[in-house]
Each structure stands twice: as C-alpha cells, then as structure tokens.
Design an enzyme around this catalytic site. Sequence first.
Site, PDB file in Angstrom:
ATOM      1  N   GLU A 162      84.856  32.859 -94.768  1.00 17.66           N
ATOM      2  CA  GLU A 162      85.855  32.933 -95.847  1.00 17.66           C
ATOM      3  C   GLU A 162      85.295  32.452 -97.183  1.00 17.66           C
ATOM      4  O   GLU A 162      85.578  33.020 -98.239  1.00 17.66           O
ATOM      5  CB  GLU A 162      87.081  32.089 -95.466  1.00 17.66           C
ATOM      6  N   ILE A 212      89.787  31.262-102.471  1.00 18.94           N
ATOM      7  CA  ILE A 212      90.816  32.316-102.356  1.00 18.94           C
ATOM      8  C   ILE A 212      90.733  32.914-100.944  1.00 18.94           C
ATOM      9  O   ILE A 212      89.676  33.407-100.547  1.00 18.94           O
ATOM     10  CB  ILE A 212      90.609  33.427-103.417  1.00 18.94           C
ATOM     11  N   LYS A 256      66.237  19.712 -96.314  1.00 22.58           N
ATOM     12  CA  LYS A 256      64.850  20.139 -96.488  1.00 22.58           C
ATOM     13  C   LYS A 256      63.954  19.049 -97.097  1.00 22.58           C
ATOM     14  O   LYS A 256      62.874  18.768 -96.617  1.00 22.58           O
ATOM     15  CB  LYS A 256      64.859  21.363 -97.406  1.00 22.58           C
ATOM     16  N   ASP A 269      75.644  38.656-107.406  1.00 20.37           N
ATOM     17  CA  ASP A 269      76.554  37.793-106.652  1.00 20.37           C
ATOM     18  C   ASP A 269      77.895  38.503-106.418  1.00 20.37           C
ATOM     19  O   ASP A 269      78.407  38.539-105.291  1.00 20.37           O
ATOM     20  CB  ASP A 269      76.749  36.489-107.446  1.00 20.37           C
ATOM     21  N   GLY A 295      82.605  25.713-106.461  1.00 20.50           N
ATOM     22  CA  GLY A 295      82.819  24.279-106.609  1.00 20.50           C
ATOM     23  C   GLY A 295      82.802  23.590-105.260  1.00 20.50           C
ATOM     24  O   GLY A 295      83.131  24.189-104.234  1.00 20.50           O
ATOM     25  N   LYS A 350      79.649  39.957-102.739  1.00 22.11           N
ATOM     26  CA  LYS A 350      81.031  39.664-102.327  1.00 22.11           C
ATOM     27  C   LYS A 350      81.820  40.964-102.140  1.00 22.11           C
ATOM     28  O   LYS A 350      82.613  41.086-101.193  1.00 22.11           O
ATOM     29  CB  LYS A 350      81.712  38.777-103.377  1.00 22.11           C
TER      30      LYS A 350
HETATM   31  N1  LIG Z   1      78.108  26.056-104.990  1.00 21.57           N
HETATM   32  C1  LIG Z   1      79.221  26.775-104.828  1.00 21.57           C
HETATM   33  O1  LIG Z   1      80.223  26.552-105.485  1.00 21.57           O
HETATM   34  C2  LIG Z   1      79.254  27.873-103.790  1.00 21.57           C
HETATM   35  C3  LIG Z   1      80.432  28.652-103.651  1.00 21.57           C
HETATM   36  C4  LIG Z   1      80.500  29.611-102.653  1.00 21.57           C
HETATM   37  C5  LIG Z   1      79.405  29.821-101.830  1.00 21.57           C
HETATM   38  N2  LIG Z   1      78.252  29.077-102.015  1.00 21.57           N
HETATM   39  C6  LIG Z   1      77.130  29.315-101.110  1.00 21.57           C
HETATM   40  O2  LIG Z   1      76.957  28.142-100.288  1.00 21.57           O
HETATM   41  C7  LIG Z   1      75.577  27.983 -99.968  1.00 21.57           C
HETATM   42  C8  LIG Z   1      75.122  26.590-100.409  1.00 21.57           C
HETATM   43  O3  LIG Z   1      75.250  26.484-101.822  1.00 21.57           O
HETATM   44  P1  LIG Z   1      75.122  25.069-102.563  1.00 21.57           P
HETATM   45  O4  LIG Z   1      75.618  25.309-103.949  1.00 21.57           O
HETATM   46  O5  LIG Z   1      75.735  23.998-101.755  1.00 21.57           O
HETATM   47  O6  LIG Z   1      73.539  24.877-102.603  1.00 21.57           O
HETATM   48  P2  LIG Z   1      72.740  23.561-103.042  1.00 21.57           P
HETATM   49  O7  LIG Z   1      73.628  22.606-103.741  1.00 21.57           O
HETATM   50  O8  LIG Z   1      71.528  24.044-103.744  1.00 21.57           O
HETATM   51  O9  LIG Z   1      72.313  22.885-101.646  1.00 21.57           O
HETATM   52  C9  LIG Z   1      71.459  23.536-100.773  1.00 21.57           C
HETATM   53  C10 LIG Z   1      71.228  22.660 -99.574  1.00 21.57           C
HETATM   54  O10 LIG Z   1      70.452  23.409 -98.623  1.00 21.57           O
HETATM   55  C11 LIG Z   1      69.416  22.577 -98.134  1.00 21.57           C
HETATM   56  N3  LIG Z   1      68.323  23.436 -97.665  1.00 21.57           N
HETATM   57  C12 LIG Z   1      67.615  24.377 -98.353  1.00 21.57           C
HETATM   58  N4  LIG Z   1      66.720  24.973 -97.530  1.00 21.57           N
HETATM   59  C13 LIG Z   1      66.889  24.414 -96.306  1.00 21.57           C
HETATM   60  C14 LIG Z   1      66.286  24.602 -95.046  1.00 21.57           C
HETATM   61  N5  LIG Z   1      65.315  25.513 -94.867  1.00 21.57           N
HETATM   62  N6  LIG Z   1      66.694  23.845 -93.987  1.00 21.57           N
HETATM   63  C15 LIG Z   1      67.687  22.911 -94.140  1.00 21.57           C
HETATM   64  N7  LIG Z   1      68.318  22.686 -95.327  1.00 21.57           N
HETATM   65  C16 LIG Z   1      67.916  23.431 -96.388  1.00 21.57           C
HETATM   66  C17 LIG Z   1      69.040  21.709 -99.305  1.00 21.57           C
HETATM   67  O11 LIG Z   1      68.330  20.602 -98.819  1.00 21.57           O
HETATM   68  P3  LIG Z   1      67.908  19.369 -99.759  1.00 21.57           P
HETATM   69  O12 LIG Z   1      69.176  18.581 -99.938  1.00 21.57           O
HETATM   70  O13 LIG Z   1      66.923  18.647 -98.931  1.00 21.57           O
HETATM   71  O14 LIG Z   1      67.362  19.958-101.016  1.00 21.57           O
HETATM   72  C18 LIG Z   1      70.431  21.386 -99.866  1.00 21.57           C
HETATM   73  O15 LIG Z   1      70.980  20.295 -99.171  1.00 21.57           O
HETATM   74  C19 LIG Z   1      74.841  29.120-100.672  1.00 21.57           C
HETATM   75  O16 LIG Z   1      74.697  30.195 -99.770  1.00 21.57           O
HETATM   76  C20 LIG Z   1      75.799  29.518-101.779  1.00 21.57           C
HETATM   77  O17 LIG Z   1      75.650  30.872-102.174  1.00 21.57           O
HETATM   78  C21 LIG Z   1      78.166  28.111-102.965  1.00 21.57           C
END
Ligand SMILES: NC(=O)c1ccc[n+]([C@@H]2O[C@H](COP(=O)([O-])OP(=O)(O)OC[C@H]3O[C@@H](n4cnc5c(N)ncnc54)[C@H](OP(=O)(O)O)[C@@H]3O)[C@@H](O)[C@H]2O)c1
Length: 420
Positions: free
Chosen positions: A121, A128, A39, A193, A295, A197
């Site tokens: 998953e 997990i 983004k 959250d 993570g 799940k």
């Molecule tokens: N973090 C975890 O441990 C974890 C665990 C399980 C599930 N999840 C899920 O995985 C997903 C991602 O989480 P995350 O922690 O990786 O988030 P994050 O670190 O905040 O990264 C979000 C990414 O999405 C991009 N983005 C946001 N809006 C966008 C759009 N409209 N078009 C294209 N790219 C866009 C951002 O772009 P920019 O780089 O340009 O800002 C960034 O690269 C979420 O649904 C979260 O609930 C996360």
Amino acid sequence: MSKKLKIGLFGFGCVGQGLYHVLNNSTGFKADIVKIAVKNKNKERTVGAELITYDKWEILNNPEIDVIVELIDDANEAFNIVSEALKKGKHVVTANKKLLAEHLEELYLLQQENNVSLLYEASACGSIPIIRSLEEYFDNEELEKVSGIFNGTTNYILTKTIAEKLSYNDALKQAQDKGFAETDPTNDVEGYDAKFKAIIIALHAFGLIIKPEDVLNIGITTLHDNDIKYASEKGYKIKLTPIIQRLEDNKVSVFVAPRFIKENNHLYNVDNEFNGVIVEGKFSGEQFLQGRGAGSYPTGAAVLSDISALSHGYKYEFKKYAQKKAPTFTNDVLIEAYLRYTSEEDLKRIVFDEITEQYTGKDYHYVVGKVNLKNLIANRDYILKHQLFISLVDEKVSRPDVTVKSSIKENVTTKELVNY
Ligand SMILES: NC(=O)c1ccc[n+]([C@@H]2O[C@H](COP(=O)([O-])OP(=O)(O)OC[C@H]3O[C@@H](n4cnc5c(N)ncnc54)[C@H](OP(=O)(O)O)[C@@H]3O)[C@@H](O)[C@H]2O)c1
C-alpha cells in the site's frame, strides 16, 4: 482471529524509523520486530545494537520470522531480498515502487506459486489507501480512469512556481533545502516515480501489467518562466499528473506528463507535498482521495496497515488481472497538449494532428492541439535535449480518428498564425 506477527525489517531510514515509531505507538495492533537489517556500520542507531544486523541471511534464514518488511533504498537489492523471502514462504510488505514496477509480473507469480502474501500500500501515494480501495471496493466495477498527483516533490516545486512565482531552479532548491527533494531529484522531476506508481495502480484498477519502458514519462525539468506565465494568465495551475484511462475499444493508455489544471478540478487545491487521486467508475462516478504521499509517519502508517492486514490473513486477489476481458494497453492515443517550441524543426518532429491555437512571439512560441502519444514517445529525448515544454491542456484522451490528419481546425484562435 489475528495473530502476533514476527517481523524482519530491512532498512531503518525515513520509512523504517517511521514504521518503528508508528508500531510502538499503536494502541490497536501489536507485532514484534525481531531484527533490523541495515547497511552502514558507522551510523549511530536509535535502537539497541542487539536488534541490528548487517547480514540479510540472519533475517531470511530465521524460521521464527514470518513477515519481511522491505524498506531499503536500493531497488536491485530489494528484489533479491523480496524474491528470496517469498521463495522461503515468508509474507512481504514493501514500499518500493521501483522494485514493484520493474518486476511486477515476476513478483505476482512468486507470491502465487509460494502461496504467500505480498502487500505494498505504501508504494503508491504514501498514506492514501488507494491500492486496497481498488482491490476491495472497486473490485467489481469497471473503472473509466484513475488520475491524480502521485509525487509530492514535483507538486511542491510546481506549487511554488505558480503561488510564489519562483523559477523552476529556485523552487527545486527550496524543495531540497526542506528535505522534500533528494540531492539527485531525477526520479521525481523526470516523472519516473509517478510512472512507477501509475504502473502499480494500473494493475489493480485495470488488471494490466505494463513495463516501465513502454510508458511515457515527461517531467518538469524543462519548465520555463514563459510556461508559468502562460498558465498563470489562463488561471491554470501546473501539476505533474499520471493518467490511466480506459478508451472506447477496451484499451487502456497510461502516461505521465505535466498538465494545466483548471479551478474546477479536485487536483487544483492539492498543493505543496500533498498527493491526490481521482478514481472514476462506470457507475459510482468520481471519487477523490487526498493525503500525504510521503514522509516518515504517513508512509510508516501505510506499512503498518499492511502488516495489520497480514495478521488477518489478507492477500491481494488481483481480481481484475484474473478477469478474461481485461483491457489491453495502448499508446496509440491523441492527447490535447500545449508545446512550447523554439524552431520550425521542432514542429516537424512533434507533429500535431490538429492545431487549435498557435503563437509565435519574439521570445517564445507555442502551439496547442492534438498530438499522438506515440509521437511524443518517439521524441521524448528530443524534447528534453531541446528544452521544449509539453503540458496537457485537457485530461481527455481519445483514440485517433483516422480521418483527421495534420489539419488546422477552422476555429483556430491564433495570436500570430505562422505558416505551418
Ligand atoms: N521517504 C518516503 O517518504 C517514502 C514514501 C513512500 C515510499 N518510500 C520508499 O520506501 C523505501 C525506503 O525509503 P526511505 O526514504 O526510508 O530511504 P532512506 O531514508 O534512504 O533509508 C534507506 C535505508 O535502507 C538501508 N539499506 C540500504 N541498502 C541496504 C541493504 N543492502 N541492506 C540493508 N539495508 C539497506 C539503509 O541503511 P543505512 O541506515 O545503514 O544507511 C537505510 O536504513 C524506498 O523504496 C522508497 O522509495 C519512501
């Protein structure tokens, strides 16, 4: 035979970069990331500019790309991307529990109608492997219950309150400093959250599609030092636990609330940012899975496992959902809970059907007994506004017995029994 997939990746944050690393360091599986949509045009990237795009259509309209991996942090835009991809006949892998829980039925229908696969998953408990275990291993067995710790942020905070006697606010601050909690931790600490799940897991464990607004989530924001003292004195730990339980009349109840956990429970030793899931089958008994619920690399590994499954033509069959005798959802259940309250008015609102313990002290009061989930749902805002704290003392959920009504049991163990 597996085929080398061409991937269009959305999001290059924590999980997106984790997937990139895990994929590039995987010895057993290969796939090409053709393009990555992000983004913010001002952010520095760790990959070549030729891989990056800011235009989602560059990926969605590319006929060479057969798999969309959606890892962005905006659930509304994620829905647009995922539904468009499915309509275009592309397979999708996502980790977005909010997107899934809010649109479960629409997404289920879209992947059926377009004969493509939607795998997720990583959306429930990170690394997990709970969804595929439910889909494939427990596909034929009638399950009794799935419960556990589905949120690492709250588990970290709660661990610190008991182990290091930190206050809720100090533990939250520590979780934020360590990067386990976001600046706005609402989704985690209010139990949203974990609820998202639980809704995803309820589909695969019991064949139910439930709307998030129908499921109670009470979080840990009102936890007070007195509640921590109560739990510590009794030898309990406090955990935020979703419970998805089958009841005697083919009904299933689902809710998320704090719970006092005894030492003999598997979840007692699931501490800090770890997650744990307990699956109870009618014949197989209890199974316990523990691992990293979040993570970069653990979640990236779960996403990669889905991509690998896709390369073998894997698709969820939603076997329990397709069953004719799938159970129905109910909130009309009794749970055994502790309520820390401040005034008699609180007990007039949150009516216990049965009381087993009651205490009124100078600085705080509590009651322990059976309360109907419907009553808690009706008073959720009241509980938060008045800073009351509710915690399950027993994981057993039962259908209400119509003959038991607002009575104090004879074996009541009150310290100072007040007029009730
Ligand atoms: N973090 C975890 O441990 C974890 C665990 C399980 C599930 N999840 C899920 O995985 C997903 C991602 O989480 P995350 O922690 O990786 O988030 P994050 O670190 O905040 O990264 C979000 C990414 O999405 C991009 N983005 C946001 N809006 C966008 C759009 N409209 N078009 C294209 N790219 C866009 C951002 O772009 P920019 O780089 O340009 O800002 C960034 O690269 C979420 O649904 C979260 O609930 C996360």
